[in-house]
Design a protein around this motif. Sequence first.
Motif, short mmCIF file in Angstrom:
data_model
loop_
_atom_site.label_atom_id
_atom_site.label_comp_id
_atom_site.label_asym_id
_atom_site.label_seq_id
_atom_site.Cartn_x
_atom_site.Cartn_y
_atom_site.Cartn_z
N LEU A 37 0.87 -1.17 0.00
CA LEU A 37 0.00 0.00 0.00
C LEU A 37 0.91 1.22 0.00
O LEU A 37 1.79 1.34 0.84
CB LEU A 37 -0.91 0.00 1.22
N ILE A 38 0.67 2.13 -0.94
CA ILE A 38 1.55 3.27 -1.15
C ILE A 38 0.93 4.55 -0.60
O ILE A 38 -0.22 4.86 -0.88
CB ILE A 38 1.83 3.46 -2.66
N SER A 39 1.72 5.27 0.18
CA SER A 39 1.35 6.60 0.65
C SER A 39 2.25 7.59 -0.09
O SER A 39 3.44 7.70 0.22
CB SER A 39 1.56 6.74 2.16
N LYS A 40 1.68 8.28 -1.06
CA LYS A 40 2.47 9.25 -1.84
C LYS A 40 2.88 10.43 -0.97
O LYS A 40 3.97 10.94 -1.11
CB LYS A 40 1.68 9.71 -3.06
N GLY A 41 2.01 10.84 -0.06
CA GLY A 41 2.31 11.97 0.82
C GLY A 41 3.48 11.72 1.75
O GLY A 41 4.33 12.58 1.95
N ALA A 42 3.55 10.52 2.32
CA ALA A 42 4.62 10.17 3.24
C ALA A 42 5.81 9.54 2.52
O ALA A 42 6.86 9.33 3.13
CB ALA A 42 4.11 9.22 4.31
#
Length: 64
Positions: A37-42
């Motif tokens: 699962l990718i968090s672009k913000g973090a």
Amino acid sequence: MSDAFNTPITVDPRLLEMLVCPVTRGRLTWDRTTNELISKGAKLAYPVRDGVPIMLPEEARTLD
């Protein structure tokens, strides 16, 4: 479930709608190729092991 060839496990779309990044509280996207699962913000990628998202920042991989 994954098989002997490590076929990625899919994430239930309803679960994906409820989950947020624990760091930014932002939206996550599913990366089928890396099973994360990718968090672009973090700029973090959270692993999914045996269909269970591991939402701990210390377990996440840093993205470039």
